[in-house]
Design a protein around this motif. Structure first.
Motif, PDB file in Angstrom:
ATOM      1  N   SER A  62     -53.990  60.298 -75.270  1.00  0.00           N
ATOM      2  CA  SER A  62     -54.607  58.978 -75.353  1.00  0.00           C
ATOM      3  C   SER A  62     -55.012  58.719 -76.792  1.00  0.00           C
ATOM      4  CB  SER A  62     -55.823  58.875 -74.430  1.00  0.00           C
ATOM      5  OG  SER A  62     -56.808  59.815 -74.800  1.00  0.00           O
ATOM      6  N   ARG A 114     -57.132  56.525 -79.658  1.00  0.00           N
ATOM      7  CA  ARG A 114     -58.211  55.596 -80.010  1.00  0.00           C
ATOM      8  C   ARG A 114     -57.680  54.704 -81.120  1.00  0.00           C
ATOM      9  NH1 ARG A 114     -61.398  53.694 -84.491  1.00  0.00           N
ATOM     10  NH2 ARG A 114     -63.525  53.329 -83.809  1.00  0.00           N
ATOM     11  N   PRO A 135     -64.960  62.342 -78.674  1.00  0.00           N
ATOM     12  CA  PRO A 135     -64.096  61.442 -77.903  1.00  0.00           C
ATOM     13  C   PRO A 135     -63.297  62.189 -76.841  1.00  0.00           C
ATOM     14  CG  PRO A 135     -63.031  61.986 -79.963  1.00  0.00           C
ATOM     15  CD  PRO A 135     -64.384  62.652 -80.004  1.00  0.00           C
ATOM     16  N   GLU A 136     -62.924  61.492 -75.798  1.00  0.00           N
ATOM     17  CA  GLU A 136     -61.957  62.002 -74.834  1.00  0.00           C
ATOM     18  C   GLU A 136     -60.535  61.881 -75.385  1.00  0.00           C
ATOM     19  OE1 GLU A 136     -63.143  60.744 -70.562  1.00  0.00           O
ATOM     20  OE2 GLU A 136     -63.950  59.205 -71.912  1.00  0.00           O
ATOM     21  N   SER A 137     -60.334  60.965 -76.316  1.00  0.00           N
ATOM     22  CA  SER A 137     -58.999  60.684 -76.849  1.00  0.00           C
ATOM     23  C   SER A 137     -58.368  61.926 -77.474  1.00  0.00           C
ATOM     24  CB  SER A 137     -59.070  59.583 -77.902  1.00  0.00           C
ATOM     25  OG  SER A 137     -59.617  58.402 -77.361  1.00  0.00           O
ATOM     26  N   SER A 138     -57.043  61.988 -77.428  1.00  0.00           N
ATOM     27  CA  SER A 138     -56.307  63.095 -78.034  1.00  0.00           C
ATOM     28  C   SER A 138     -55.948  62.815 -79.488  1.00  0.00           C
ATOM     29  CB  SER A 138     -55.027  63.378 -77.250  1.00  0.00           C
ATOM     30  OG  SER A 138     -54.175  62.244 -77.259  1.00  0.00           O
ATOM     31  N   PHE A 164     -56.761  59.826 -82.969  1.00  0.00           N
ATOM     32  CA  PHE A 164     -57.318  58.624 -83.585  1.00  0.00           C
ATOM     33  C   PHE A 164     -56.205  57.979 -84.406  1.00  0.00           C
ATOM     34  CE2 PHE A 164     -62.232  58.714 -83.874  1.00  0.00           C
ATOM     35  CZ  PHE A 164     -62.323  59.036 -82.529  1.00  0.00           C
ATOM     36  N   SER A 173     -67.165  61.314 -74.511  1.00  0.00           N
ATOM     37  CA  SER A 173     -66.988  59.929 -74.072  1.00  0.00           C
ATOM     38  C   SER A 173     -66.317  59.122 -75.164  1.00  0.00           C
ATOM     39  CB  SER A 173     -68.346  59.298 -73.734  1.00  0.00           C
ATOM     40  OG  SER A 173     -68.206  57.918 -73.447  1.00  0.00           O
ATOM     41  N   ASN A 174     -65.418  58.230 -74.769  1.00  0.00           N
ATOM     42  CA  ASN A 174     -64.792  57.318 -75.724  1.00  0.00           C
ATOM     43  C   ASN A 174     -65.672  56.109 -76.024  1.00  0.00           C
ATOM     44  OD1 ASN A 174     -62.421  58.761 -76.135  1.00  0.00           O
ATOM     45  ND2 ASN A 174     -61.341  57.752 -74.444  1.00  0.00           N
ATOM     46  N   HIS A 228     -67.355  55.797 -79.417  1.00  0.00           N
ATOM     47  CA  HIS A 228     -66.360  55.782 -80.491  1.00  0.00           C
ATOM     48  C   HIS A 228     -65.565  54.476 -80.555  1.00  0.00           C
ATOM     49  CE1 HIS A 228     -66.495  60.039 -81.843  1.00  0.00           C
ATOM     50  NE2 HIS A 228     -66.936  60.253 -80.613  1.00  0.00           N
ATOM     51  N   LYS A 229     -65.564  53.727 -79.467  1.00  0.00           N
ATOM     52  CA  LYS A 229     -64.629  52.614 -79.321  1.00  0.00           C
ATOM     53  C   LYS A 229     -64.709  51.606 -80.458  1.00  0.00           C
ATOM     54  CE  LYS A 229     -63.064  49.083 -76.068  1.00  0.00           C
ATOM     55  NZ  LYS A 229     -63.276  48.437 -74.743  1.00  0.00           N
TER      56      LYS A 229
END
Length: 271
Positions: A4, A6, A97-100, A102, A128-129, A132-133
């Protein structure tokens, strides 16, 4: 784990969204930093830098003074631990972040999952994303890092309410060796008249140079990261040097900045 990304939140606002324009602007800032005669590169690789996070037209040159010092070590640096304050949400402790990945206009950066897993075991760390969003304090440093380094993994840490000692302990978990660069993203005072801001920021810079760990949010918006770093510098017997200072009022002639309400910016290197 599913991939995922961001996406950039402030491209086109804090810095150019077009990759060619962005690269040209970054090159210009770095060239200006290189041409500054008083910039002396240490024989020791920097372990950390402190850089501001405003729009590039205001703080880009100050940031370049810090990033200048990591360029010659770009082949060694394989991980960047990036800490900055949470502006858009109230945060207790820290958020990863949960994201893999950026993403910036210059490409995608993979998240250091091993480092994130070390931190995630601590109760002070949230995954949590959401924080960071829309956050800019980390994002604006990424194009500079991509411009100055080869391939690296990123560990982006948003820092909220947390005391210096537990934050320093978290930072120590991912301190690493020569392969790891610590980047602290912080501006200084906000919305004071120009001369007052210079005086206040000079005092804050002296506290940073003295490794004080009691900097307040009124003195620097990244105070919690700065306070944690100061404890780490003492623990690891490292030296800190100030590279640059200016505030948004210094851009008044070019960009119509208001000298009655300015924001301060400084950069430092640690080795």
């Amino acid at each position: 784990m599913l991939s995922s990304i961001r996406p950039p939140a402030v491209a086109g606002l804090f810095y150019p969204a077009d990759p060619i324009t962005l690269s040209t602007e970054l090159t210009s800032y770095m060239d200006q930093a290189v041409q500054a005669q008083h910039l002396q590169v240490s024989n020791k690789a920097p372990k950390a830098i402190i850089v501001p996070h405003a729009g590039y037209i205001y703080s880009g040159l100050v940031a370049a003074y810090g990033f200048f010092h990591i360029q010659r070590y770009k082949h060694k640096i394989k991980r960047v631990v990036l800490l900055g304050p949470a502006h858009t949400v109230y945060l207790q402790g820290c958020a990863l972040p949960e994201s893999s990945h950026f993403c910036t206009p210059l490409g995608d950066l993979p998240i250091d999952r091993a480092g994130a897993a070390k931190l995630a075991a601590d109760d002070a760390v949230t995954i949590s994303n959401i924080p960071h969003k829309e956050e800019h304090s980390l994002e604006v440093e990424l194009p500079f890092l991509q411009h100055c380094l080869d391939e690296f993994e990123l560990l982006p840490i948003l820092v909220g309410e947390i005391a210096p000692e537990p934050m320093a302990s978290l930072l120590n978990l991912v301190w690493g060796g020569d392969e790891t660069l610590i980047v602290i993203s912080s501006d200084l005072s906000h919305f004071h008249p120009y001369d007052e801001a210079k005086r206040l920021d000079q005092d804050t810079c002296q506290k940073i140079l003295a490794n004080n760990s009691d900097i307040s949010s009124e003195q620097a918006c990244g105070c919690r990261s700065l306070n944690a770093l100061s404890l780490q510098l003492i623990r690891h017997n490292l030296d800190i040097t100030q590279l640059s200072y200016r505030n948004s009022g210094d851009c008044a002639a070019s960009y119509g900045a208001d000298k009655k309400r300015v924001v301060g910016y400084a950069s430092f290197t640690v080795s």
